[in-house]
Design a protein around this motif. Structure first.
Motif, mmCIF file in Angstrom:
data_model
loop_
_atom_site.group_PDB
_atom_site.id
_atom_site.type_symbol
_atom_site.label_atom_id
_atom_site.label_comp_id
_atom_site.label_asym_id
_atom_site.label_seq_id
_atom_site.Cartn_x
_atom_site.Cartn_y
_atom_site.Cartn_z
ATOM 1 N N SER A 135 -1.306 -5.062 -6.031
ATOM 2 C CA SER A 135 -1.513 -3.662 -5.672
ATOM 3 C C SER A 135 -0.964 -2.699 -6.728
ATOM 4 O O SER A 135 -1.534 -1.631 -6.957
ATOM 5 C CB SER A 135 -0.875 -3.356 -4.311
ATOM 6 N N THR A 169 10.127 -0.972 0.268
ATOM 7 C CA THR A 169 9.178 -0.559 1.304
ATOM 8 C C THR A 169 8.283 -1.724 1.717
ATOM 9 O O THR A 169 7.913 -1.838 2.889
ATOM 10 C CB THR A 169 8.316 0.626 0.817
ATOM 11 N N ARG A 174 5.367 -1.978 5.320
ATOM 12 C CA ARG A 174 4.415 -0.942 4.929
ATOM 13 C C ARG A 174 3.206 -1.464 4.159
ATOM 14 O O ARG A 174 2.287 -0.711 3.842
ATOM 15 C CB ARG A 174 5.141 0.117 4.092
ATOM 16 N N GLU A 176 0.390 -3.133 4.747
ATOM 17 C CA GLU A 176 -0.983 -2.921 5.223
ATOM 18 C C GLU A 176 -1.389 -1.458 5.078
ATOM 19 O O GLU A 176 -2.484 -1.137 4.600
ATOM 20 C CB GLU A 176 -1.117 -3.368 6.686
ATOM 21 N N ARG A 177 -0.503 -0.549 5.488
ATOM 22 C CA ARG A 177 -0.816 0.875 5.396
ATOM 23 C C ARG A 177 -0.918 1.317 3.938
ATOM 24 O O ARG A 177 -1.801 2.104 3.575
ATOM 25 C CB ARG A 177 0.273 1.691 6.120
ATOM 26 N N ALA A 178 -0.025 0.806 3.097
ATOM 27 C CA ALA A 178 -0.049 1.171 1.679
ATOM 28 C C ALA A 178 -1.361 0.741 1.024
ATOM 29 O O ALA A 178 -1.943 1.483 0.224
ATOM 30 C CB ALA A 178 1.137 0.556 0.955
ATOM 31 N N ALA A 180 -4.221 0.348 2.539
ATOM 32 C CA ALA A 180 -5.271 1.233 3.047
ATOM 33 C C ALA A 180 -5.288 2.547 2.257
ATOM 34 O O ALA A 180 -6.359 3.077 1.920
ATOM 35 C CB ALA A 180 -5.057 1.510 4.535
ATOM 36 N N GLU A 181 -4.100 3.053 1.949
ATOM 37 C CA GLU A 181 -4.014 4.286 1.154
ATOM 38 C C GLU A 181 -4.540 4.060 -0.264
ATOM 39 O O GLU A 181 -5.208 4.936 -0.831
ATOM 40 C CB GLU A 181 -2.561 4.764 1.119
ATOM 41 N N GLN A 184 -8.246 4.351 -0.242
ATOM 42 C CA GLN A 184 -8.710 5.742 -0.210
ATOM 43 C C GLN A 184 -8.622 6.386 -1.591
ATOM 44 O O GLN A 184 -9.521 7.134 -1.995
ATOM 45 C CB GLN A 184 -7.877 6.524 0.804
ATOM 46 N N HIS A 204 0.456 9.282 -0.491
ATOM 47 C CA HIS A 204 0.834 7.867 -0.566
ATOM 48 C C HIS A 204 2.280 7.722 -1.040
ATOM 49 O O HIS A 204 3.072 6.988 -0.431
ATOM 50 C CB HIS A 204 -0.125 7.160 -1.521
ATOM 51 N N ALA A 207 4.823 8.896 1.564
ATOM 52 C CA ALA A 207 5.015 7.928 2.649
ATOM 53 C C ALA A 207 5.932 6.793 2.193
ATOM 54 O O ALA A 207 6.803 6.343 2.950
ATOM 55 C CB ALA A 207 3.663 7.372 3.104
ATOM 56 N N ASP A 208 5.758 6.331 0.950
ATOM 57 C CA ASP A 208 6.676 5.323 0.398
ATOM 58 C C ASP A 208 8.102 5.859 0.376
ATOM 59 O O ASP A 208 9.055 5.166 0.766
ATOM 60 C CB ASP A 208 6.255 4.961 -1.029
#
Length: 228
Positions: A135, A169, A174, A176-178, A180-181, A184, A204, A207-208
């Motif tokens: 990622s 993080t 986090r 899965e959500r990261a 997804a971001e 986007q 993003h 949120a981290d």
């Protein structure tokens, strides 16, 4: 016949540096822990001189502190450091992703999507560290696309701290959500929507930052129930 090319062997200092750094980033050496040259030399099967050189280099990067009369201590995770690093990341990477959106070509978009698919596959297989490694390539590719060498240098100076907080993080739910971001952000890049890409990147990173702040006490010590 052309001989096989191999990477040159790493020096003992480089081996020690990478091993100790990975131990800190993975929290095997906890924040505030005292590092012993003798113990590290025995653990890594490397003599004390390259260990000492590696620790000095790590001190320059902020991962350890050299304290007179005490020794080498793993740098604590502090609220102040988290806030500063993410303030810089938001400004620098927000700029980078906006520029990247205007320079991105079809092959660049495919490379971003390939990295993203690999990260998701690793996550679904439960290989969270591999998911993280795949990622972070998105952030690296965006910096390359921005084409600003000084921006690259600034981000390189933050490198170890960026990875330390990123892995923090990751370990606290986090991923899965990261991802997804990330999806986007990549979609906005491919669609040539620079303003949207910048806005999504900033959200993003915030949120981290917010998660990192929630798991670190103001005194700079990780909450005990979250260190496992």
């Amino acid at each position: 016949m052309t001989p096989d090319r191999t990477d040159p062997p790493r020096s003992l200092r480089e081996q020690a540096y990478e091993a100790i750094k990975r131990g800190i980033l993975d929290s095997r050496y906890a924040p505030g822990a005292l590092l012993s040259e003798n113990q590290l030399a025995e653990e890594l099967q490397i003599s004390r001189t390259p260990i000492r050189e590696a620790l000095r280099e790590l001190a320059g990067g902020g991962l350890v502190r050299i304290l007179p009369q005490r020794g080498i201590v793993v740098s604590e995770l502090s609220v102040h450091d988290i806030v500063e690093v993410y303030q810089l990341r938001e400004q620098l990477e927000g700029f980078a992703v906006r520029v990247a959106a205007e320079r991105l070509g079809p092959a660049d978009g495919e490379a971003l999507l390939a990295d993203h698919r690999a990260a998701i596959a690793h996550m679904e297989a439960g290989a969270l560290r591999a998911a993280y490694d795949s990622s972070v390539l998105m952030h690296s590719r965006i910096l390359d696309l921005a084409g600003n060498s000084r921006l690259r240098q600034f981000m390189a100076q933050l490198g170890d701290q960026v990875h330390r907080f990123g892995l923090l993080t990751l370990r606290h739910g986090r991923v899965e959500r990261a991802l997804a971001e990330h999806g986007q952000i990549i979609a906005a890049l491919i669609a040539n929507r620079p303003e949207d890409a910048e806005s999504l990147m900033r959200l993003h990173l915030r949120a981290d930052r917010d998660l990192a702040l929630r798991v670190v006490l103001p005194a700079g010590v990780m909450q005990p129930e979250l260190t496992a």
